[in-house]
Design a protein around this motif. Structure first.
Motif, mmCIF file in Angstrom:
data_model
loop_
_atom_site.group_PDB
_atom_site.id
_atom_site.type_symbol
_atom_site.label_atom_id
_atom_site.label_comp_id
_atom_site.label_asym_id
_atom_site.label_seq_id
_atom_site.Cartn_x
_atom_site.Cartn_y
_atom_site.Cartn_z
ATOM 1 N N MET A 25 -3.471 -42.345 -28.895
ATOM 2 C CA MET A 25 -3.756 -41.624 -27.655
ATOM 3 C C MET A 25 -2.693 -41.911 -26.605
ATOM 4 O O MET A 25 -2.194 -40.991 -25.938
ATOM 5 C CB MET A 25 -5.134 -42.012 -27.101
ATOM 6 C CG MET A 25 -5.477 -41.308 -25.796
ATOM 7 S SD MET A 25 -6.895 -42.029 -24.929
ATOM 8 C CE MET A 25 -6.102 -43.415 -24.083
ATOM 9 N N SER A 26 -2.334 -43.184 -26.471
ATOM 10 C CA SER A 26 -1.344 -43.569 -25.456
ATOM 11 C C SER A 26 -0.031 -42.839 -25.697
ATOM 12 O O SER A 26 0.593 -42.321 -24.757
ATOM 13 C CB SER A 26 -1.118 -45.082 -25.490
ATOM 14 O OG SER A 26 -2.322 -45.756 -25.211
ATOM 15 N N GLY A 27 0.390 -42.808 -26.959
ATOM 16 C CA GLY A 27 1.630 -42.123 -27.300
ATOM 17 C C GLY A 27 1.570 -40.633 -26.999
ATOM 18 O O GLY A 27 2.566 -40.028 -26.596
ATOM 19 N N LEU A 28 0.394 -40.056 -27.197
ATOM 20 C CA LEU A 28 0.250 -38.612 -27.002
ATOM 21 C C LEU A 28 0.216 -38.219 -25.525
ATOM 22 O O LEU A 28 0.791 -37.207 -25.129
ATOM 23 C CB LEU A 28 -1.034 -38.121 -27.690
ATOM 24 C CG LEU A 28 -1.218 -36.606 -27.772
ATOM 25 C CD1 LEU A 28 -0.167 -35.983 -28.684
ATOM 26 C CD2 LEU A 28 -2.616 -36.251 -28.266
ATOM 27 N N ILE A 29 -0.447 -39.019 -24.709
ATOM 28 C CA ILE A 29 -0.651 -38.595 -23.311
ATOM 29 C C ILE A 29 0.455 -39.064 -22.376
ATOM 30 O O ILE A 29 0.586 -38.522 -21.277
ATOM 31 C CB ILE A 29 -2.031 -39.053 -22.760
ATOM 32 C CG1 ILE A 29 -2.111 -40.574 -22.669
ATOM 33 C CG2 ILE A 29 -3.158 -38.466 -23.589
ATOM 34 C CD1 ILE A 29 -3.328 -41.065 -21.878
ATOM 35 N N ALA A 30 1.230 -40.071 -22.769
ATOM 36 C CA ALA A 30 2.295 -40.563 -21.887
ATOM 37 C C ALA A 30 3.275 -39.432 -21.604
ATOM 38 O O ALA A 30 3.761 -38.765 -22.523
ATOM 39 C CB ALA A 30 3.013 -41.745 -22.530
ATOM 40 N N GLY A 31 3.527 -39.203 -20.319
ATOM 41 C CA GLY A 31 4.458 -38.148 -19.926
ATOM 42 C C GLY A 31 3.795 -36.797 -19.685
ATOM 43 O O GLY A 31 4.447 -35.856 -19.248
ATOM 44 N N LYS A 32 2.494 -36.720 -20.007
ATOM 45 C CA LYS A 32 1.785 -35.454 -19.792
ATOM 46 C C LYS A 32 1.016 -35.484 -18.470
ATOM 47 O O LYS A 32 0.733 -36.548 -17.929
ATOM 48 C CB LYS A 32 0.800 -35.204 -20.938
ATOM 49 C CG LYS A 32 1.495 -34.845 -22.251
ATOM 50 C CD LYS A 32 0.487 -34.336 -23.270
ATOM 51 C CE LYS A 32 1.193 -33.665 -24.448
ATOM 52 N NZ LYS A 32 2.016 -34.592 -25.239
ATOM 53 N N THR A 33 0.670 -34.300 -17.976
ATOM 54 C CA THR A 33 -0.200 -34.214 -16.816
ATOM 55 C C THR A 33 -1.647 -34.325 -17.298
ATOM 56 O O THR A 33 -1.942 -34.124 -18.480
ATOM 57 C CB THR A 33 -0.028 -32.864 -16.093
ATOM 58 O OG1 THR A 33 -0.429 -31.832 -16.994
ATOM 59 C CG2 THR A 33 1.419 -32.639 -15.667
ATOM 60 N N PHE A 34 -2.558 -34.604 -16.363
ATOM 61 C CA PHE A 34 -3.968 -34.599 -16.730
ATOM 62 C C PHE A 34 -4.393 -33.208 -17.185
ATOM 63 O O PHE A 34 -5.240 -33.066 -18.064
ATOM 64 C CB PHE A 34 -4.838 -35.083 -15.559
ATOM 65 C CG PHE A 34 -4.993 -36.570 -15.545
ATOM 66 C CD1 PHE A 34 -5.875 -37.203 -16.408
ATOM 67 C CD2 PHE A 34 -4.241 -37.346 -14.673
ATOM 68 C CE1 PHE A 34 -6.008 -38.577 -16.407
ATOM 69 C CE2 PHE A 34 -4.370 -38.725 -14.660
ATOM 70 C CZ PHE A 34 -5.263 -39.349 -15.527
ATOM 71 N N ALA A 35 -3.798 -32.190 -16.581
ATOM 72 C CA ALA A 35 -4.129 -30.822 -16.980
ATOM 73 C C ALA A 35 -3.769 -30.579 -18.447
ATOM 74 O O ALA A 35 -4.417 -29.796 -19.134
ATOM 75 C CB ALA A 35 -3.406 -29.817 -16.084
ATOM 76 N N GLU A 36 -2.739 -31.281 -18.933
ATOM 77 C CA GLU A 36 -2.362 -31.168 -20.350
ATOM 78 C C GLU A 36 -3.191 -32.103 -21.229
ATOM 79 O O GLU A 36 -3.492 -31.786 -22.378
ATOM 80 C CB GLU A 36 -0.873 -31.514 -20.521
ATOM 81 C CG GLU A 36 0.056 -30.486 -19.910
ATOM 82 C CD GLU A 36 1.505 -30.981 -19.765
ATOM 83 O OE1 GLU A 36 2.388 -30.123 -19.730
ATOM 84 O OE2 GLU A 36 1.734 -32.213 -19.685
ATOM 85 N N ALA A 37 -3.515 -33.284 -20.683
ATOM 86 C CA ALA A 37 -4.223 -34.298 -21.474
ATOM 87 C C ALA A 37 -5.696 -33.946 -21.688
ATOM 88 O O ALA A 37 -6.262 -34.244 -22.743
ATOM 89 C CB ALA A 37 -4.104 -35.667 -20.801
ATOM 90 N N GLU A 38 -6.299 -33.298 -20.706
ATOM 91 C CA GLU A 38 -7.744 -33.052 -20.802
ATOM 92 C C GLU A 38 -8.126 -32.118 -21.961
ATOM 93 O O GLU A 38 -9.100 -32.395 -22.673
ATOM 94 C CB GLU A 38 -8.299 -32.582 -19.453
ATOM 95 C CG GLU A 38 -8.536 -33.805 -18.564
ATOM 96 C CD GLU A 38 -8.770 -33.494 -17.090
ATOM 97 O OE1 GLU A 38 -8.701 -32.306 -16.705
ATOM 98 O OE2 GLU A 38 -9.012 -34.462 -16.344
ATOM 99 N N PRO A 39 -7.371 -31.035 -22.207
ATOM 100 C CA PRO A 39 -7.697 -30.231 -23.395
ATOM 101 C C PRO A 39 -7.523 -31.005 -24.701
ATOM 102 O O PRO A 39 -8.243 -30.751 -25.678
ATOM 103 C CB PRO A 39 -6.705 -29.066 -23.331
ATOM 104 C CG PRO A 39 -6.211 -29.032 -21.935
ATOM 105 C CD PRO A 39 -6.312 -30.424 -21.402
ATOM 106 N N LEU A 40 -6.579 -31.967 -24.722
ATOM 107 C CA LEU A 40 -6.388 -32.789 -25.923
ATOM 108 C C LEU A 40 -7.593 -33.695 -26.139
ATOM 109 O O LEU A 40 -8.040 -33.904 -27.270
ATOM 110 C CB LEU A 40 -5.107 -33.624 -25.809
ATOM 111 C CG LEU A 40 -3.807 -32.803 -25.758
ATOM 112 C CD1 LEU A 40 -2.623 -33.702 -25.420
ATOM 113 C CD2 LEU A 40 -3.566 -32.086 -27.072
#
Ligand code: ZN
Length: 146
Positions: A75-90
């Protein structure tokens, strides 16, 4: 350690468990969440550095089973550098996958996290896989401005 999961996926989970990405601590995080999963004995401390809605850095520490620790690393690898708007659908996609959604389990956006799709067949481990994501959701609540 052996998990009742497909071989190649099990290997990926154990690789993240043994050599987790983003493990450690940061100075002055913008959000810190401690979370426990007493049924398995997993615990996690998730730290985020957030600026302008972007998750600039992610760190976690804690202990627990391979599923919880691998999920945190992936999860950390996936969300680092993303916005919350991008992370929340993930997060929503991952939750669907862990609850057995076969389409979500094929979604390339989830990257290595797809290795955890077999957890859907292990109801008692669902909380293990969700622990870091639940922590992320709590962290989001500490950041009203994003
Ligand atoms: Zn666990």
């Amino acid at each position: 350690m052996s998990l009742p999961l497909d071989g190649i996926y099990q290997e990926l989970i154990l690789r993240h468990y043994r050599s987790p990405a983003h493990r450690g601590e940061m100075d002055a995080p913008d959000a810190v969440v401690m979370m426990r999963n007493p049924t398995c004995g997993d615990d996690i401390v998730l730290q985020l550095r957030v600026s302008g809605g972007v998750i600039e850095d992610v760190r976690f520490k804690g202990q627990g089973c391979a599923i919880s620790q691998a999920s945190a690393s992936m999860m950390s690898g996936l969300i680092a550098g993303k916005t919350f708007a991008e992370a929340e659908p993930l997060l929503a996609r991952f939750r669907d996958m862990i609850h057995g959604d076969a389409e979500a389990a094929r979604d390339k956006q989830l990257g290595d996290l797809r290795a955890l799709s077999g957890v859907a067949r292990l109801p008692r481990r669902v909380k293990c896989a969700m622990l870091p994501w639940d922590a992320l959701e709590e962290a989001r609540k500490q950041l009203p401005e994003v």
